[in-house]
Design an enzyme around this catalytic site. Structure first.
Site, PDB file in Angstrom:
ATOM      1  N   SER A  87      29.607  41.071  42.640  1.00 22.07           N
ATOM      2  CA  SER A  87      31.067  41.303  42.636  1.00 22.07           C
ATOM      3  C   SER A  87      31.469  42.524  43.448  1.00 22.07           C
ATOM      4  O   SER A  87      32.649  42.896  43.453  1.00 22.07           O
ATOM      5  CB  SER A  87      31.580  41.523  41.211  1.00 22.07           C
ATOM      6  OG  SER A  87      31.375  40.393  40.434  1.00 22.07           O
ATOM      7  N   THR A 190      32.531  43.719  38.544  1.00 20.39           N
ATOM      8  CA  THR A 190      33.225  44.754  39.322  1.00 20.39           C
ATOM      9  C   THR A 190      33.004  46.110  38.675  1.00 20.39           C
ATOM     10  O   THR A 190      33.057  46.226  37.454  1.00 20.39           O
ATOM     11  CB  THR A 190      34.749  44.462  39.306  1.00 20.39           C
ATOM     12  OG1 THR A 190      34.965  43.312  40.093  1.00 20.39           O
ATOM     13  CG2 THR A 190      35.574  45.619  39.847  1.00 20.39           C
ATOM     14  N   THR A 208      35.300  46.322  44.602  1.00 18.53           N
ATOM     15  CA  THR A 208      35.016  44.931  44.222  1.00 18.53           C
ATOM     16  C   THR A 208      35.110  43.976  45.408  1.00 18.53           C
ATOM     17  O   THR A 208      35.802  44.278  46.388  1.00 18.53           O
ATOM     18  CB  THR A 208      36.036  44.466  43.153  1.00 18.53           C
ATOM     19  OG1 THR A 208      35.659  43.185  42.654  1.00 18.53           O
ATOM     20  CG2 THR A 208      37.447  44.373  43.698  1.00 18.53           C
ATOM     21  N   ARG A 218      43.656  36.486  49.207  1.00 23.01           N
ATOM     22  CA  ARG A 218      44.015  36.993  47.867  1.00 23.01           C
ATOM     23  C   ARG A 218      43.546  38.444  47.681  1.00 23.01           C
ATOM     24  O   ARG A 218      42.449  38.822  48.073  1.00 23.01           O
ATOM     25  CB  ARG A 218      43.365  36.094  46.807  1.00 23.01           C
ATOM     26  CG  ARG A 218      43.665  36.493  45.356  1.00 23.01           C
ATOM     27  CD  ARG A 218      42.551  37.295  44.745  1.00 23.01           C
ATOM     28  NE  ARG A 218      42.712  37.480  43.304  1.00 23.01           N
ATOM     29  CZ  ARG A 218      41.969  38.315  42.581  1.00 23.01           C
ATOM     30  NH1 ARG A 218      41.031  39.044  43.152  1.00 23.01           N
ATOM     31  NH2 ARG A 218      42.159  38.427  41.290  1.00 23.01           N
ATOM     32  N   VAL A 219      44.398  39.250  47.076  1.00 28.77           N
ATOM     33  CA  VAL A 219      44.053  40.627  46.721  1.00 28.77           C
ATOM     34  C   VAL A 219      44.228  40.766  45.211  1.00 28.77           C
ATOM     35  O   VAL A 219      45.182  40.241  44.646  1.00 28.77           O
ATOM     36  CB  VAL A 219      44.965  41.625  47.473  1.00 28.77           C
ATOM     37  CG1 VAL A 219      44.812  43.030  46.938  1.00 28.77           C
ATOM     38  CG2 VAL A 219      44.668  41.588  48.969  1.00 28.77           C
ATOM     39  N   GLY A 220      43.309  41.454  44.567  1.00 21.54           N
ATOM     40  CA  GLY A 220      43.376  41.605  43.113  1.00 21.54           C
ATOM     41  C   GLY A 220      44.001  42.921  42.686  1.00 21.54           C
ATOM     42  O   GLY A 220      44.715  43.586  43.451  1.00 21.54           O
ATOM     43  N   ASP A 221      43.714  43.306  41.472  1.00 24.84           N
ATOM     44  CA  ASP A 221      44.271  44.543  40.904  1.00 24.84           C
ATOM     45  C   ASP A 221      43.548  45.797  41.382  1.00 24.84           C
ATOM     46  O   ASP A 221      44.121  46.894  41.392  1.00 24.84           O
ATOM     47  CB  ASP A 221      44.155  44.506  39.371  1.00 24.84           C
ATOM     48  CG  ASP A 221      42.694  44.405  38.955  1.00 24.84           C
ATOM     49  OD1 ASP A 221      42.043  43.412  39.352  1.00 24.84           O
ATOM     50  OD2 ASP A 221      42.193  45.317  38.277  1.00 24.84           O
ATOM     51  N   THR A 241      38.872  45.892  34.714  1.00 23.03           N
ATOM     52  CA  THR A 241      38.053  44.841  35.302  1.00 23.03           C
ATOM     53  C   THR A 241      38.499  43.524  34.668  1.00 23.03           C
ATOM     54  O   THR A 241      39.054  43.512  33.580  1.00 23.03           O
ATOM     55  CB  THR A 241      36.552  45.103  35.075  1.00 23.03           C
ATOM     56  OG1 THR A 241      35.797  44.010  35.615  1.00 23.03           O
ATOM     57  CG2 THR A 241      36.195  45.252  33.611  1.00 23.03           C
ATOM     58  N   GLY A 242      38.247  42.434  35.371  1.00 22.09           N
ATOM     59  CA  GLY A 242      38.649  41.135  34.840  1.00 22.09           C
ATOM     60  C   GLY A 242      39.677  40.477  35.734  1.00 22.09           C
ATOM     61  O   GLY A 242      39.788  40.816  36.920  1.00 22.09           O
ATOM     62  N   GLY A 244      42.431  39.926  37.796  1.00 26.80           N
ATOM     63  CA  GLY A 244      43.370  40.863  38.407  1.00 26.80           C
ATOM     64  C   GLY A 244      44.822  40.457  38.263  1.00 26.80           C
ATOM     65  O   GLY A 244      45.695  41.313  38.093  1.00 26.80           O
TER      66      GLY A 244
HETATM   67  C1  SD4 Z   1      39.863  41.117  40.698  1.00 28.88           C
HETATM   68  N1  SD4 Z   1      39.601  42.647  38.860  1.00 28.88           N
HETATM   69  O1  SD4 Z   1      39.724  41.023  41.906  1.00 28.88           O
HETATM   70  C2  SD4 Z   1      38.886  41.998  39.941  1.00 28.88           C
HETATM   71  C3  SD4 Z   1      37.767  41.145  39.477  1.00 28.88           C
HETATM   72  C4  SD4 Z   1      36.804  41.786  38.561  1.00 28.88           C
HETATM   73  O2  SD4 Z   1      34.658  41.832  37.824  1.00 28.88           O
HETATM   74  O3  SD4 Z   1      37.050  42.735  37.875  1.00 28.88           O
HETATM   75  N2  SD4 Z   1      35.622  41.269  38.561  1.00 28.88           N
HETATM   76  O4  SD4 Z   1      40.704  40.490  40.063  1.00 28.88           O
END
Ligand code: SD4
Length: 331
Positions: A87, A190, A208, A218-221, A241-242, A244
């Site tokens: 990740s 992550t 991450t 795509r962009v996450g948190d 984490t998790g 996003g």
């Molecule tokens: C995301 N928060 O890109 C990240 C993913 C993540 O362990 O935490 N993965 O959404």
């Protein structure tokens, strides 16, 4: 000051002072804010089991009088170079088009922050994020611009897609139904980290490759200040984490810091953010999110939506993985 209330804070029992809008300490201080005594004990916390090795490096830096921001960068560099962590950085899982695109952010104890999104072919996005923070007037650089900036700063182009990640992506693509894998504790790790140095200053960072096989672009948190990470010099820091998308909607890390400002312990504050995700998400099926937090008094805590989330803690007395409390049992 017209009103003073003293309260106890968490397990450390640090004295704290609540001021209100009647306070004459500062004309701009119109908010209630807990005042915590800064701990001078060096400490690092980070998400998941990869945090153990990353913390070790971060702690080594803190022990040799290093700053929290240096500890964050160097600690996270360890995970970015680990091909076994799928990740983060090298070996990170690609997006739906087979490209490894990276997000990272870093923040210090003076509200300085930097981040990169959709960065490709650079092994250490957290270090590029730090350069954005220190060498530009900006907070966030994205995609091609972030990559060009990284090269300008002396970072080297590198292929981050390992044979193993490529093979998994190929197998996923060959399936008839291109379902996104569930973000649970088995398929994401992550790393997000908070460190406190000998001056009591906090810093945080996150790096991450994001959600495996995510839609291209795509962009996450993780690179979003306030969602993936946040640091308030007088209160504390939080990281996520998790999934996003769920974290962004509630500005997860900022929400936690504000709850700590109101006097909640780090764990209580993380729980409030999880409760807010429960309210703001249409479905909680498989929606894993984990938060970690530390206040300036050195108290740490975490909370996750489902069981299975853990975080690594390293201080003078211990280096261990701690199971987070959670809302629902993972079945
Ligand atoms: C995301 N928060 O890109 C990240 C993913 C993540 O362990 O935490 N993965 O959404």
């Amino acid at each position: 000051m017209k009103r003073r209330d003293f309260v106890k804070v968490g397990a450390l029992g640090s004295a704290a002072l609540i001021t209100n809008s009647c306070s004459n300490t500062s004309s701009s201080n119109n908010e209630q804010s807990i005042l915590l005594t800064k701990s001078k004990e060096i400490k690092v916390v980070s998400t998941w089991i990869s945090g153990i090795d990353a913390n070790k490096e971060a702690f080594r830096i803190l022990q040799s009088n290093g700053s929290a921001i240096n500890a964050i960068e160097k600690g996270l560099n360890i995970t970015e170079s680990d091909p076994e962590n799928t990740s983060v950085g090298l070996g990170g899982m690609p997006d739906a088009n087979g490209l490894v695109t990276l997000d990272a952010s870093i923040m210090d104890h003076n509200y300085n922050c930097g981040s990169v999104t959709y960065l490709q072919n650079i092994e250490h996005p957290i270090s590029v994020a730090r350069k954005v923070m220190e060498e530009t007037p900006h907070v966030m650089l994205s995609g091609k611009g972030a990559y060009e900036f990284a090269l300008e700063q002396g970072f080297k182009h590198k292929n981050l897609l390992t044979d193993s990640s490529l093979q998994k992506w190929q197998e996923w693509k060959d399936k008839k139904t291109l379902n996104l894998p569930i973000i649970n504790h088995e398929n994401h790790d992550t790393i997000a980290m908070i460190a406190q140095d000998e001056n009591g200053n906090l810093a945080a960072g996150c790096t991450t490759s994001g959600w495996a096989y995510k839609k291209h672009g795509r962009v996450g948190d993780s690179p979003i200040i306030g969602a993936g990470i946040f640091v308030d010099p007088e209160i504390g820091a939080a990281c996520a984490t998790g999934l996003g998308e769920a974290i962004i909607k509630i500005c997860g890390s900022h929400t936690i810091v504000e709850q700590m400002r109101n006097g909640l312990s780090p764990e209580e504050a993380c729980k409030v953010a999880i409760e807010r995700i429960k309210k703001s998400s249409h479905s909680l099926d498989n929606l894993q999110v984990g938060f970690i937090a530390m206040n300036v008094a050195g108290e740490v805590g975490s909370y996750s939506m489902y069981s299975g989330f853990d975080f690594a803690l390293h201080d003078e007395n211990r280096a261990e993985l701690i199971k987070s409390d959670y809302e629902f049992e993972w079945e």
